[in-house]
Enzyme design. Structure first.
Site, PDB file in Angstrom:
ATOM      1  N   SER A   9       0.917  -1.529  -0.085  1.00  0.00           N
ATOM      2  CA  SER A   9       0.020   0.345   0.020  1.00  0.00           C
ATOM      3  C   SER A   9       1.095   1.444  -0.045  1.00  0.00           C
ATOM      4  CB  SER A   9      -1.320  -0.251   1.151  1.00  0.00           C
ATOM      5  OG  SER A   9      -1.214   1.656   1.345  1.00  0.00           O
TER       6      SER A   9
HETATM    7  N1  LIG Z   1      -6.097   8.785   3.908  1.00  0.00           N
HETATM    8  C1  LIG Z   1      -5.972   7.517   4.536  1.00  0.00           C
HETATM    9  C2  LIG Z   1      -5.763   6.543   3.750  1.00  0.00           C
HETATM   10  C3  LIG Z   1      -5.900   4.766   3.921  1.00  0.00           C
HETATM   11  C4  LIG Z   1      -6.028   3.656   2.705  1.00  0.00           C
HETATM   12  O1  LIG Z   1      -7.046   4.264   2.047  1.00  0.00           O
HETATM   13  N2  LIG Z   1      -5.288   2.436   3.019  1.00  0.00           N
HETATM   14  C5  LIG Z   1      -6.253   2.006   2.168  1.00  0.00           C
HETATM   15  C6  LIG Z   1      -5.129   0.644   1.895  1.00  0.00           C
HETATM   16  S1  LIG Z   1      -4.318   1.381   0.651  1.00  0.00           S
HETATM   17  C7  LIG Z   1      -6.752   0.342   3.258  1.00  0.00           C
HETATM   18  O2  LIG Z   1      -6.419   0.673   4.021  1.00  0.00           O
HETATM   19  N3  LIG Z   1      -8.513   0.461   2.731  1.00  0.00           N
HETATM   20  C8  LIG Z   1      -8.599  -0.788   2.923  1.00  0.00           C
HETATM   21  C9  LIG Z   1      -9.937  -0.249   3.228  1.00  0.00           C
HETATM   22  O3  LIG Z   1     -10.494   1.108   3.038  1.00  0.00           O
HETATM   23  O4  LIG Z   1     -10.737  -1.285   3.240  1.00  0.00           O
HETATM   24  C10 LIG Z   1      -4.215   7.659   4.770  1.00  0.00           C
HETATM   25  O5  LIG Z   1      -3.473   8.524   4.330  1.00  0.00           O
HETATM   26  O6  LIG Z   1      -4.218   6.675   5.492  1.00  0.00           O
END
Ligand SMILES: N[C@@H](CCC(=O)N[C@@H](CS)C(=O)NCC(=O)O)C(=O)O
Length: 208
Positions: A9
């Site tokens: 990620s």
């Molecule tokens: N704005 C957040 C975005 C975090 C994010 O979207 N993480 C994704 C992985 S790249 C995630 O955990 N997705 C799982 C989900 O949304 O269920 C940051 O900068 O930490």
């Protein structure tokens, strides 16, 4: 401090790279997104958005990658990754906010359509979404590309946290089919990020 992350990620890789650059040791725990580990009650208690990265420092829990990187920087005041100059810091913050508000969502369309849908068995990329993603990338990539003309790094003369943050999505350029080949300055700049030790150290061992 413990970082819950998922190595491929970009949102968690940028935090890890900054920690390596600053020499801050982190206890790493992988949350396997393809296996739905981010949806388990224990993790949701830490981060109700069910997203990585998430940092735990004693009884303090912090989510949002930009907030986590700034928190790590607060442990190493004066680092060239953030400077002490309020104007340089403001400029860096501008790119951190731009990354979360504009660049990330533009790249995110491709990451979702080409990668997330694959590991969740949700079928192939939706052409309407790809068109929406292309419009977004071609709106914001020229801003980044033009800014980089005549500069090695986004802000000032040194690599800063802004480079790790904004550059992190380029790691997925091939696998997520990010339409950025024609942006020469972006590709030249990301080539320099790829040479950084902290970036190399933060690379996922294997890809999804
Ligand atoms: N704005 C957040 C975005 C975090 C994010 O979207 N993480 C994704 C992985 S790249 C995630 O955990 N997705 C799982 C989900 O949304 O269920 C940051 O900068 O930490």
């Amino acid at each position: 401090m413990k970082l819950y992350h998922f190595p491929p990620s970009p949102n968690s890789r940028r935090v890890l790279a900054v920690a390596y650059h600053l020499g801050i040791p982190l206890d790493l725990e992988t949350i396997e997104l393809p296996k739905g580990e981010h949806l388990k009650p224990g993790f949701i208690k830490l981060n109700p958005n069910h997203k990585i990265p998430t940092l735990v420092d004693g009884d303090f829990v912090l989510w949002e990658s930009s907030a986590i990187m700034l928190y790590l920087l607060s442990k190493k005041p004066g680092s060239s990754l953030y400077s002490n100059d309020p104007k340089i810091q403001a400029d860096i913050n501008r790119w951190l906010f731009w990354n979360i508000a504009h660049w990330g969502p533009a790249c995110g369309v491709f990451i979702y359509e080409y990668l997330v849908k694959k590991f969740r068995n949700l079928g192939g990329p939706d052409p309407n979404e790809i068109k929406r993603g292309e419009d977004l990338v071609h709106l914001f990539a020229p801003v980044l590309n033009d800014h980089l003309k005549g500069r090695q790094w986004l802000v000032g003369n040194d690599v800063t946290v802004a480079d790790y943050a904004v550059g992190s999505f380029l790691d997925l350029k091939e696998v997520a089919h990010l339409p950025v080949d024609k942006y020469k300055e972006i590709n030249r700049w990301y080539g320099d990020i790829e040479k950084l030790d902290a970036w190399k150290k933060s690379a996922p061992a294997n890809f999804m």
